[in-house]
Design an enzyme around this catalytic site. Structure first.
Site, PDB file in Angstrom:
ATOM      1  N   CYS A 119      -1.585   2.008  -4.139  1.00  0.00           N
ATOM      2  CA  CYS A 119      -0.294   2.628  -4.449  1.00  0.00           C
ATOM      3  C   CYS A 119      -0.163   2.993  -5.921  1.00  0.00           C
ATOM      4  CB  CYS A 119       0.867   1.751  -4.003  1.00  0.00           C
ATOM      5  SG  CYS A 119       0.780   0.029  -4.484  1.00  0.00           S
ATOM      6  N   CYS A 144       0.865  -1.174   0.000  1.00  0.00           N
ATOM      7  CA  CYS A 144       0.000   0.000   0.000  1.00  0.00           C
ATOM      8  C   CYS A 144       0.905   1.229   0.000  1.00  0.00           C
ATOM      9  CB  CYS A 144      -0.981  -0.014   1.167  1.00  0.00           C
ATOM     10  SG  CYS A 144      -0.251   0.145   2.807  1.00  0.00           S
ATOM     11  N   CYS A 194       3.396   1.206  -7.637  1.00  0.00           N
ATOM     12  CA  CYS A 194       3.586  -0.219  -7.370  1.00  0.00           C
ATOM     13  C   CYS A 194       4.468  -0.839  -8.445  1.00  0.00           C
ATOM     14  CB  CYS A 194       2.241  -0.940  -7.329  1.00  0.00           C
ATOM     15  SG  CYS A 194       1.253  -0.542  -5.870  1.00  0.00           S
TER      16      CYS A 194
END
Length: 216
Positions: free
Chosen positions: A165, A91, A169
């Protein structure tokens, strides 16, 4: 025994703690990694965590834990796998959603699978409301700590679960990704975090079923 190089930016106590950590890791990974690799991972882990660390005296211990996780991940990447599935929860801050997901996963899967977590812009501490809401379910995440992800950790994961995210990510071809659209618990009360927690538990249980991991 490894002779950890001298860090002029650290106190004598911190240097001693890192030297002790390097010796411990050298014993654990004897025959898998050499001194140079272990010290590199330990000190780079320290440097990354120090970016947001609030309590410097705890950083050597956290660096040892992070380095151990990274070395285990690297060992898996290099073919030293024990066959258990690995799930990485990502996250933004690694302070709420991903920590709760990892907590449920570890609690339910026990030793049958491995869970890691990380953040794109990791915080300095775990969200207290997340800790409290998980404690209501009998799961203690108070000893966890926010941390970034690293290349070897992502590469070692069988499944990467992302939670808000976005483009930050990491994407690796051929890896299984799941995106869980969940509210961010940052700034929320324990009462407001409970529905997020419960939804995370449902999704973790579903994932464990898909992975055919027996649950406690």
């Amino acid at each position: 025994m490894p002779q950890t190089y001298r860090r002029l930016d650290l106190s004598i106590d911190q240097q001693h703690a890192l030297l002790t950590a390097a010796r411990q890791l050298a014993e654990e990974f004897a025959g898998t990694f050499g001194t140079e690799t272990i010290e590199l991972f330990l000190h780079s882990s320290y440097d990354q965590l120090a970016l947001h660390g609030k309590i410097p005296n705890y950083l050597p211990l956290l660096a040892e834990r992070f380095a151990r996780q990274r070395l285990n991940a690297l060992a898996r990447v290099e073919g030293h796998s024990d066959g258990r599935p690995v799930v990485l929860f990502l996250c933004v801050h690694n302070a709420g959603r991903s920590q709760m997901a990892m907590g449920f996963f570890q609690h339910l899967a026990a030793d049958s699978a491995v869970a890691w977590s990380g953040g794109s812009g990791f915080a300095s501490e775990i969200n207290p409301a997340a800790v409290a809401s998980m404690a209501e379910r009998g799961i203690d995440i108070s000893r966890e700590y926010p941390k970034p992800w690293t290349e070897e950790i992502v590469r070692a994961a069988d499944v990467v679960v992302t939670m808000g995210c976005g483009d930050a990510c990491p994407i690796y071809p051929g890896k299984r990704y799941l995106n869980w659209d969940l509210d961010d618990p940052e700034g929320k009360s324990v009462e407001d975090v409970r529905p997020i927690r419960d939804e995370i538990e449902r999704r973790v249980r579903r994932l464990l079923d898909e992975l055919e991991v027996p649950t406690a």
